[in-house]
Design a protein around this motif. Structure first.
Motif, PDB file in Angstrom:
ATOM      1  N   SER A 181      -5.363  -2.258  16.713  1.00  0.00           N
ATOM      2  CA  SER A 181      -5.672  -1.130  17.599  1.00  0.00           C
ATOM      3  C   SER A 181      -5.838   0.153  16.789  1.00  0.00           C
ATOM      4  O   SER A 181      -6.749   0.955  17.046  1.00  0.00           O
ATOM      5  N   TRP A 182      -4.974   0.335  15.812  1.00  0.00           N
ATOM      6  CA  TRP A 182      -5.027   1.516  14.946  1.00  0.00           C
ATOM      7  C   TRP A 182      -6.313   1.514  14.121  1.00  0.00           C
ATOM      8  O   TRP A 182      -6.989   2.534  13.996  1.00  0.00           O
ATOM      9  N   LEU A 183      -6.654   0.352  13.594  1.00  0.00           N
ATOM     10  CA  LEU A 183      -7.905   0.201  12.834  1.00  0.00           C
ATOM     11  C   LEU A 183      -9.112   0.539  13.711  1.00  0.00           C
ATOM     12  O   LEU A 183     -10.025   1.251  13.292  1.00  0.00           O
ATOM     13  N   ILE A 234       3.341  -8.250  17.414  1.00  0.00           N
ATOM     14  CA  ILE A 234       3.086  -6.883  17.876  1.00  0.00           C
ATOM     15  C   ILE A 234       2.532  -6.038  16.739  1.00  0.00           C
ATOM     16  O   ILE A 234       1.651  -5.201  16.946  1.00  0.00           O
ATOM     17  N   LEU A 235       3.017  -6.277  15.519  1.00  0.00           N
ATOM     18  CA  LEU A 235       2.514  -5.555  14.353  1.00  0.00           C
ATOM     19  C   LEU A 235       1.015  -5.797  14.198  1.00  0.00           C
ATOM     20  O   LEU A 235       0.238  -4.872  13.960  1.00  0.00           O
ATOM     21  N   GLU A 236       0.598  -7.051  14.353  1.00  0.00           N
ATOM     22  CA  GLU A 236      -0.814  -7.405  14.225  1.00  0.00           C
ATOM     23  C   GLU A 236      -1.658  -6.681  15.280  1.00  0.00           C
ATOM     24  O   GLU A 236      -2.710  -6.112  14.975  1.00  0.00           O
ATOM     25  N   LYS A 237      -1.176  -6.685  16.521  1.00  0.00           N
ATOM     26  CA  LYS A 237      -1.914  -6.047  17.618  1.00  0.00           C
ATOM     27  C   LYS A 237      -2.008  -4.531  17.429  1.00  0.00           C
ATOM     28  O   LYS A 237      -3.069  -3.935  17.616  1.00  0.00           O
ATOM     29  N   THR A 238      -0.894  -3.917  17.062  1.00  0.00           N
ATOM     30  CA  THR A 238      -0.893  -2.455  16.912  1.00  0.00           C
ATOM     31  C   THR A 238      -1.730  -2.027  15.706  1.00  0.00           C
ATOM     32  O   THR A 238      -2.383  -0.983  15.741  1.00  0.00           O
ATOM     33  N   PHE A 239      -1.732  -2.855  14.651  1.00  0.00           N
ATOM     34  CA  PHE A 239      -2.535  -2.511  13.481  1.00  0.00           C
ATOM     35  C   PHE A 239      -4.021  -2.624  13.799  1.00  0.00           C
ATOM     36  O   PHE A 239      -4.816  -1.771  13.396  1.00  0.00           O
ATOM     37  N   CYS A 294       0.826  -1.214   0.000  1.00  0.00           N
ATOM     38  CA  CYS A 294       0.000   0.000   0.000  1.00  0.00           C
ATOM     39  C   CYS A 294       0.854   1.254   0.000  1.00  0.00           C
ATOM     40  O   CYS A 294       0.529   2.245  -0.655  1.00  0.00           O
ATOM     41  N   VAL A 295       1.943   1.218   0.770  1.00  0.00           N
ATOM     42  CA  VAL A 295       2.781   2.410   0.931  1.00  0.00           C
ATOM     43  C   VAL A 295       3.774   2.580  -0.211  1.00  0.00           C
ATOM     44  O   VAL A 295       3.934   3.680  -0.745  1.00  0.00           O
ATOM     45  N   LEU A 296       4.440   1.489  -0.603  1.00  0.00           N
ATOM     46  CA  LEU A 296       5.513   1.590  -1.596  1.00  0.00           C
ATOM     47  C   LEU A 296       5.021   1.385  -3.031  1.00  0.00           C
ATOM     48  O   LEU A 296       5.223   2.235  -3.890  1.00  0.00           O
ATOM     49  N   LYS A 342      -4.409   7.186   5.331  1.00  0.00           N
ATOM     50  CA  LYS A 342      -3.435   7.485   6.386  1.00  0.00           C
ATOM     51  C   LYS A 342      -2.415   6.374   6.608  1.00  0.00           C
ATOM     52  O   LYS A 342      -1.595   6.465   7.517  1.00  0.00           O
ATOM     53  N   ILE A 343      -2.464   5.324   5.790  1.00  0.00           N
ATOM     54  CA  ILE A 343      -1.665   4.137   6.068  1.00  0.00           C
ATOM     55  C   ILE A 343      -0.163   4.411   6.105  1.00  0.00           C
ATOM     56  O   ILE A 343       0.599   3.713   6.773  1.00  0.00           O
ATOM     57  N   GLY A 344       0.254   5.452   5.418  1.00  0.00           N
ATOM     58  CA  GLY A 344       1.673   5.812   5.431  1.00  0.00           C
ATOM     59  C   GLY A 344       2.138   6.315   6.785  1.00  0.00           C
ATOM     60  O   GLY A 344       3.348   6.331   7.073  1.00  0.00           O
ATOM     61  N   THR A 345       1.210   6.702   7.650  1.00  0.00           N
ATOM     62  CA  THR A 345       1.570   7.217   8.978  1.00  0.00           C
ATOM     63  C   THR A 345       1.625   6.105  10.027  1.00  0.00           C
ATOM     64  O   THR A 345       2.065   6.345  11.148  1.00  0.00           O
ATOM     65  N   PHE A 346       1.164   4.900   9.648  1.00  0.00           N
ATOM     66  CA  PHE A 346       1.175   3.797  10.607  1.00  0.00           C
ATOM     67  C   PHE A 346       2.588   3.294  10.808  1.00  0.00           C
ATOM     68  O   PHE A 346       3.325   3.048   9.862  1.00  0.00           O
ATOM     69  N   ASP A 347       2.981   3.131  12.073  1.00  0.00           N
ATOM     70  CA  ASP A 347       4.334   2.697  12.425  1.00  0.00           C
ATOM     71  C   ASP A 347       4.384   1.169  12.477  1.00  0.00           C
ATOM     72  O   ASP A 347       3.804   0.565  13.379  1.00  0.00           O
ATOM     73  N   MET A 348       5.050   0.559  11.513  1.00  0.00           N
ATOM     74  CA  MET A 348       5.117  -0.897  11.439  1.00  0.00           C
ATOM     75  C   MET A 348       6.182  -1.450  12.379  1.00  0.00           C
ATOM     76  O   MET A 348       7.367  -1.205  12.191  1.00  0.00           O
ATOM     77  N   HIS A 349       5.747  -2.193  13.380  1.00  0.00           N
ATOM     78  CA  HIS A 349       6.672  -2.788  14.340  1.00  0.00           C
ATOM     79  C   HIS A 349       7.421  -3.952  13.696  1.00  0.00           C
ATOM     80  O   HIS A 349       6.894  -4.643  12.821  1.00  0.00           O
ATOM     81  N   ALA A 350       8.634  -4.196  14.159  1.00  0.00           N
ATOM     82  CA  ALA A 350       9.466  -5.245  13.568  1.00  0.00           C
ATOM     83  C   ALA A 350       8.946  -6.644  13.881  1.00  0.00           C
ATOM     84  O   ALA A 350       9.094  -7.566  13.069  1.00  0.00           O
ATOM     85  N   GLU A 351       8.327  -6.827  15.049  1.00  0.00           N
ATOM     86  CA  GLU A 351       7.834  -8.151  15.441  1.00  0.00           C
ATOM     87  C   GLU A 351       6.421  -8.367  14.901  1.00  0.00           C
ATOM     88  O   GLU A 351       5.554  -7.500  15.056  1.00  0.00           O
TER      89      GLU A 351
END
Length: 203
Positions: free
Chosen positions: A90-92, A83-88, A23-25, A71-80
Motif C-alpha cells: 500500500s505504501w509503495l 500485514i507487513l506485506e500488505k502495508t508495504f 536498507c535502514v540499519l 523515505k524507507i526509514g519512515t515506513f512503519d514495519m508491522h510485527a505480523e
C-alpha cells in the motif's frame, strides 16, 4: 564470534522484513536489490494505470523506487508478516501514484485542464454499463487520454475525493468531476464497441 554471526546472517534467505532492516540499519545494496526485483512488476502495474507510454512509465517506476529508498526509514514495519506485506504494498502504491501524477502534471501545460461549468457537467452525466466489470475497465483504461485515466484511477480505484484530486492536479473540483464523467463515457463507448465486435464474431 562476530565474524560467524555476520556469515550466518548473510546466509539467511532474504525476506521483506530483512530487506527493510538491511536498507535502514546496514544500508547495503542487498536489501534494495531484493525490494526492487520483488516489487518492480507491482509498481509498474500501478504506474501503467496512469502513464501509458513505456519510456515514461519506466521513468516513473525508477523515480518511485528512488523515493521509496529515500523515505524507507519512515515506513512503519508491522510485527505480523502478512500485514507487513500488505502495508508495504500500500505504501509503495501510494508513492507510485503520487510520482506518476507529478510526472504527468509536469509534462502537461495547465491549459490542458479546462474549467467546465456545472450545467455542462450535468449534460455529460452517464454511468458505466452493468456488464462493464473491473477486468474490462483495466484493459480499456489504456485507450483513454492520460488525464481521464488518471482521474478515473484516483477516484474509482485509489479512493481520493474530487477535492483531493483537484488539489493534486491543481484543477477545480468541477473539472475533476467532468473528466471522471468523460472517462466513464469513453469507457462505456469503447466497451460497447468491443462487445458489438465480439457479438458479430460469435454470431
Amino acid at each position: 564470534m562476530k565474524i560467524v554471526h555476520k556469515i550466518w546472517k548473510r546466509e539467511q534467505p532474504m525476506t521483506l522484513r530483512r530487506a527493510l532492516e538491511d536498507c535502514v540499519l546496514d544500508k547495503t545494496e542487498r536489501g534494495k536489490s531484493f525490494i526492487y526485483k520483488k516489487y518492480y512488476g507491482y509498481v509498474m502495474a500501478v504506474v501503467l494505470r496512469y502513464i501509458s507510454l513505456e519510456m515514461e512509465a519506466e521513468e516513473a517506476v525508477n523515480e518511485s523506487f528512488v523515493k521509496v529508498f529515500r523515505k524507507i526509514g519512515t515506513f512503519d514495519m508491522h510485527a505480523e508478516e502478512d500485514i507487513l506485506e500488505k502495508t508495504f504494498r500500500s505504501w509503495l502504491a501510494r508513492i507510485a501514484v503520487n510520482t506518476s501524477i507529478d510526472l504527468l502534471r509536469a509534462k502537461k501545460p495547465t491549459s490542458f485542464f479546462e474549467d467546465t461549468a456545472e450545467d455542462e457537467l450535468k449534460s455529460h452525466a452517464t454511468v458505466l454499463a452493468d456488464r462493464l466489470d473491473a477486468e474490462d475497465i483495466l484493459k480499456l483504461l489504456e485507450r483513454i487520454p492520460d488525464i481521464q485515466r488518471s482521474i478515473f484511477n484516483l477516484f474509482e480505484i485509489e479512493g481520493y475525493s474530487h477535492e483531493e484530486i483537484g488539489e493534486m492536479l491543481n484543477i477545480p473540483e468541477s473539472t475533476s468531476r467532468t473528466y471522471l464523467t468523460r472517462a466513464k463515457q469513453r469507457l462505456r463507448k469503447l466497451y460497447l464497441e468491443e462487445f458489438s465486435i465480439s457479438q458479430n464474431i460469435l454470431s
